[in-house]
Design a protein around this motif. Structure first.
Motif, PDB file in Angstrom:
ATOM      1  N   UNK A  69       0.828  -1.204   0.000  1.00  0.00           N
ATOM      2  CA  UNK A  69       0.000   0.000   0.000  1.00  0.00           C
ATOM      3  C   UNK A  69       0.862   1.253   0.000  1.00  0.00           C
ATOM      4  N   UNK A  70       1.999   1.205   0.676  1.00  0.00           N
ATOM      5  CA  UNK A  70       2.871   2.369   0.752  1.00  0.00           C
ATOM      6  C   UNK A  70       3.680   2.548  -0.520  1.00  0.00           C
ATOM      7  N   UNK A  71       3.978   1.456  -1.190  1.00  0.00           N
ATOM      8  CA  UNK A  71       4.851   1.544  -2.366  1.00  0.00           C
ATOM      9  C   UNK A  71       4.254   2.423  -3.445  1.00  0.00           C
ATOM     10  N   UNK A  72       2.919   2.474  -3.474  1.00  0.00           N
ATOM     11  CA  UNK A  72       2.269   3.196  -4.563  1.00  0.00           C
ATOM     12  C   UNK A  72       2.317   4.709  -4.385  1.00  0.00           C
ATOM     13  N   UNK A  73       2.681   5.197  -3.208  1.00  0.00           N
ATOM     14  CA  UNK A  73       2.520   6.635  -2.945  1.00  0.00           C
ATOM     15  C   UNK A  73       3.812   7.427  -3.101  1.00  0.00           C
ATOM     16  N   UNK A  74       4.905   6.768  -3.473  1.00  0.00           N
ATOM     17  CA  UNK A  74       6.175   7.488  -3.504  1.00  0.00           C
ATOM     18  C   UNK A  74       6.664   7.776  -4.919  1.00  0.00           C
ATOM     19  N   UNK A  75       5.747   7.772  -5.875  1.00  0.00           N
ATOM     20  CA  UNK A  75       6.140   8.065  -7.243  1.00  0.00           C
ATOM     21  C   UNK A  75       6.397   9.537  -7.502  1.00  0.00           C
ATOM     22  N   UNK A  76       5.711  10.410  -6.752  1.00  0.00           N
ATOM     23  CA  UNK A  76       5.842  11.849  -6.952  1.00  0.00           C
ATOM     24  C   UNK A  76       6.739  12.455  -5.874  1.00  0.00           C
ATOM     25  N   UNK A  77       7.367  13.576  -6.173  1.00  0.00           N
ATOM     26  CA  UNK A  77       8.213  14.223  -5.157  1.00  0.00           C
ATOM     27  C   UNK A  77       7.411  15.098  -4.200  1.00  0.00           C
ATOM     28  N   UNK A  78       6.314  14.570  -3.701  1.00  0.00           N
ATOM     29  CA  UNK A  78       5.522  15.214  -2.659  1.00  0.00           C
ATOM     30  C   UNK A  78       4.960  14.113  -1.774  1.00  0.00           C
ATOM     31  N   UNK A  79       4.537  14.496  -0.583  1.00  0.00           N
ATOM     32  CA  UNK A  79       3.950  13.518   0.337  1.00  0.00           C
ATOM     33  C   UNK A  79       2.426  13.539   0.308  1.00  0.00           C
ATOM     34  N   UNK A  80       1.830  14.260  -0.631  1.00  0.00           N
ATOM     35  CA  UNK A  80       0.366  14.373  -0.623  1.00  0.00           C
ATOM     36  C   UNK A  80      -0.302  13.000  -0.658  1.00  0.00           C
ATOM     37  N   UNK A  81       0.212  12.092  -1.477  1.00  0.00           N
ATOM     38  CA  UNK A  81      -0.431  10.771  -1.590  1.00  0.00           C
ATOM     39  C   UNK A  81      -0.243   9.968  -0.303  1.00  0.00           C
ATOM     40  N   UNK A  82       0.913  10.106   0.331  1.00  0.00           N
ATOM     41  CA  UNK A  82       1.127   9.444   1.616  1.00  0.00           C
ATOM     42  C   UNK A  82       0.146   9.985   2.659  1.00  0.00           C
ATOM     43  N   UNK A  83       0.012  11.313   2.680  1.00  0.00           N
ATOM     44  CA  UNK A  83      -0.899  11.924   3.648  1.00  0.00           C
ATOM     45  C   UNK A  83      -2.338  11.471   3.437  1.00  0.00           C
ATOM     46  N   UNK A 123      13.175  19.875   0.957  1.00  0.00           N
ATOM     47  CA  UNK A 123      12.183  20.676   0.224  1.00  0.00           C
ATOM     48  C   UNK A 123      10.875  20.743   1.010  1.00  0.00           C
ATOM     49  N   UNK A 124       9.921  21.467   0.472  1.00  0.00           N
ATOM     50  CA  UNK A 124       8.577  21.411   1.059  1.00  0.00           C
ATOM     51  C   UNK A 124       8.092  19.972   0.975  1.00  0.00           C
ATOM     52  N   UNK A 125       7.436  19.475   2.034  1.00  0.00           N
ATOM     53  CA  UNK A 125       7.030  18.066   2.004  1.00  0.00           C
ATOM     54  C   UNK A 125       5.800  17.790   1.154  1.00  0.00           C
ATOM     55  N   UNK A 126       5.036  18.805   0.827  1.00  0.00           N
ATOM     56  CA  UNK A 126       3.791  18.564   0.093  1.00  0.00           C
ATOM     57  C   UNK A 126       3.489  19.751  -0.806  1.00  0.00           C
ATOM     58  N   UNK A 127       2.681  19.510  -1.794  1.00  0.00           N
ATOM     59  CA  UNK A 127       2.070  20.602  -2.546  1.00  0.00           C
ATOM     60  C   UNK A 127       0.924  21.109  -1.681  1.00  0.00           C
ATOM     61  N   UNK A 128       1.080  22.341  -1.206  1.00  0.00           N
ATOM     62  CA  UNK A 128       0.117  22.894  -0.255  1.00  0.00           C
ATOM     63  C   UNK A 128      -0.982  23.582  -1.043  1.00  0.00           C
ATOM     64  N   UNK A 129      -2.120  22.914  -1.139  1.00  0.00           N
ATOM     65  CA  UNK A 129      -3.222  23.489  -1.910  1.00  0.00           C
ATOM     66  C   UNK A 129      -3.747  24.764  -1.270  1.00  0.00           C
ATOM     67  N   UNK A 130      -3.996  24.692   0.008  1.00  0.00           N
ATOM     68  CA  UNK A 130      -4.479  25.859   0.747  1.00  0.00           C
ATOM     69  C   UNK A 130      -3.808  25.902   2.112  1.00  0.00           C
TER      70      UNK A 130
END
Lengths: 433, 433
Positions: A69-83, A123-130
């Motif tokens: 389940x975790x392997x799928x969330x590290x494709x992008x250089x952000x933690x949004x999917x992990x969160x 870097x910033x850990x996530x793309x901060x939408x708001x």
């Protein structure tokens, strides 16, 4: 209310084969915060901090070292999917990583994926939408209120509404990025009209940041009893503020250019799971304060919704650094001077159907303690610039000068558990352009 | 200041082979707004509206029908990359498209890529990184100020500072998405404490939206003379507002839950290039008003920085629709009651080094005219709910009721040029959940 539970990953006897992890002031094996880093010459990717090392989660996922389940969330250089992962999957990943770093048998496969943190960029850990900022530090609200409105420091809504406002997402930067002194309008008290120039009352604000995990759909709410499930983790947040601009611009729609020129965060996401041992009861409301409205009230939240975190602020001037002096501590205090809990903040934000998304960042507002040695901004420490702070060099400070470096720090502590830190949240003031 | 120039694409004699384009009230060949749409059964992609058709820009780029610079920006289902293009490239694309649709010889290759607009779904045109809302409608600021602060409607900063605040990006929705009546805290005047429930004073606000094109780096500014180069286009914006929540929560940090439950925009980006013929002089400041500070002052901006747009608001109740009555016009007025131009808004926003990004959305604030027939919100039209509006059915309205549909519209007009419209910006009020 489902706060993460204390489990074997918090065991104070658990040790790690990773050199320097045991006894590390911020990142022992009991912490395991996530971030986005670049190794030397490499692209940005997800990692987890342990001791003075960063474990490459992208590489670990690619080589099959992580649960599916975790392997799928590290494709992008952000933690949004992990969160955004369900809490159970986030917990499973934490337990898996804790086992990797504690079990000597895992060392041969795991150690090659560790980088020296000192060699890496964060870097910033996530793309901060708001990004929304609140105002729940009641001592700060009272102190600042008194300076802006001497007769009326706490407004009538304060004890009913977790007061918040929207901030600027684009100008949030990780620790280490210099802050260019902003230019703007200020109106000197004796002047008939405003003038434009570099801020003369540049200040910091000591805050905690709350990372949203699971979001809510537009039009749906987050009940207070579920709010903890929507929090992925925490960071330090410095809400730099130009007090002179703020005083002039803030009526009637709130702060804008006084705060949106930059905000600095600690780049590691200290997870809600890691914070499990540091949950404490929310202090009782002072006698005579109103009972919170039902949508903000939950017994479990009151029982364990606060955080046992000690916060500190240090300042070093250019002259102090030239003379090899250590930074001077400006304040020290606990984070539980929050009139509203993180869960109340989340529940309030979504109470009108406003949709929160994974990777959104909420600031608590400045967390001043009740006494001057724990005030979380220069505005409060100097009484609006009246009582200057004397640095070890003899220099005086009413507000921040160019070359000053400001560092926030946080340590979560609880009897019987290993303390965990939040890592660096620092930045230097660069001259106005 | 480099406003786009009037060129052959604005020629009123230019006609199109696209059926229904010539004489179309919103989308004649002189407009060519961009948007993101899904054709039946297809994925979201970029398109341009002409008449009652939408031209598939992604397919056109893939088949080599577009200039090279433009072909690269249509890979994603957002217009952010298009907005970020240099102004010269955006202009070249407009001229190319205008030629495609006017030249009968292009018809065989072009026509297969047209979809019937009625069959397509429209989406947000960009990923909106940050949304900021301003307050430049001086009649609105005065009207609202009088209701909240009878003795002090316009605050001392108003004529120096283009007042703005950050809004919520996540809850912006395109025309057509229903607005769920928000729940929240309100404090009835006679009550000692607030109560929670569905808003009883739900209102709309008629605004223009400004799409940011080229951004600026953090710490850099946008000089007023360059600000027009940073504007990609315009839309309609309905800043739905719960006036009862707003009155209770807005001090001291501004509106929050009163406005962030949803904002509605017209999904077509009317480009800065298309607006070239509709540039007019900013009305002179009233006698005695202060001269704007130098960073906000530019002669060229004053000479042609305002927009000749006529705005209208229509309401239909469920009962009106059931009785097949047409919508009732609530107001009509020009958009030039802006105390600050779009360029002054942009220059101010970036004046402290705040970084703007392509796809950011800025709202003007409510654009009320000087007289009641041009007021841009019910709060103003009904004097805070006192003077109810009577609908053709005999129903009365102080604020919006469930089932009411509100529609904003805009038409840019100039002598000797073909008028262009902004398309639909409508939504219906759904009951609170």
């Amino acid at each position: 209310m489902s706060f993460p539970r204390i489990d074997e990953t918090h065991d104070p006897a658990r040790s790690s084969w990773v050199e320097g992890a045991d006894g590390h002031p911020a990142f022992p094996i009991q912490n395991l915060p996530y971030g986005i880093f670049s190794p030397p010459g490499g692209a940005a990717r997800a990692g987890v901090a342990i001791g003075e090392r960063i474990f490459d989660l992208r590489a670990a996922a690619q080589t099959g070292l992580l649960p599916a389940a975790a392997s799928a969330v590290f494709g992008e250089p952000t933690l949004n999917a992990l969160m955004a992962l369900p809490a159970a999957d986030r917990l499973a990943l934490r337990r898996w990583l804790s086992a990797l770093f504690s079990d000597e048998a895992q060392r041969p496969a795991t150690e090659p994926l560790l980088h020296r943190a000192a060699d890496c960029a964060l870097h910033l850990p996530a793309t901060i939408g708001d990004y929304s900022d609140f105002y729940v530090g009641i001592h700060h609200a009272t102190n600042i209120g008194r300076l802006f409105r001497p007769d009326n420091p706490l407004l009538p809504n304060y004890k009913y509404v977790p007061i918040g406002y929207h901030g600027r997402a684009s100008s949030i930067r990780p620790s280490g990025v210099p802050v260019v002194r902003p230019r703007g309008q200020r109106k000197p008290p004796e002047a008939d009209a405003p003038v434009v120039g570099p801020s003369q009352r540049l200040d910091y604000e000591l805050e905690l940041g709350i990372w949203i995990g699971a979001g809510n759909a537009l039009g749906e709410t987050v009940p207070i009893a579920d709010a903890a499930d929507h929090i992925a983790g925490f960071c330090l947040l410095n809400d730099w503020s130009a007090r002179d601009f703020q005083a002039w611009e803030y009526v009637p729609l709130g702060p804008f250019l006084a705060k949106n020129f930059q905000s600095t965060i600690s780049p590691w996401v200290v997870t809600a799971e890691a914070m499990a041992p540091f949950r404490i009861a929310q202090p009782p409301r002072p006698q005579g304060d109103p009972q919170p409205l039902p949508y903000l009230w939950d017994e479990a939240d009151q029982a364990q919704g606060a955080l046992a975190i000690d916060l500190e602020v240090h300042l070093s001037s250019a002259k102090m650094r030239a003379e090899a002096m250590p930074p001077m501590r400006l304040s020290r205090g606990p984070a539980f001077s929050m009139y509203w809990t993180a869960q109340q903040i989340v529940a309030h934000h979504a109470s009108n159907g406003c949709n929160l998304n994974p990777g959104d960042l909420l600031g608590t507002g400045t967390l001043s303690g009740p006494t001057p040695d724990s005030f979380g901004s220069l505005m409060e420490l100097t009484g609006g610039g009246q009582a200057k702070i004397v640095l070890p060099t003899g220099e005086e400070r009413a507000f921040l000068e160019d070359g000053d470096e400001l560092a926030l720090s946080a340590v979560a502590r609880a009897d019987g558990y290993v303390s965990i830190g939040f890592g660096e949240c620092r930045a230097m003031i660069a001259p106005a352009r």
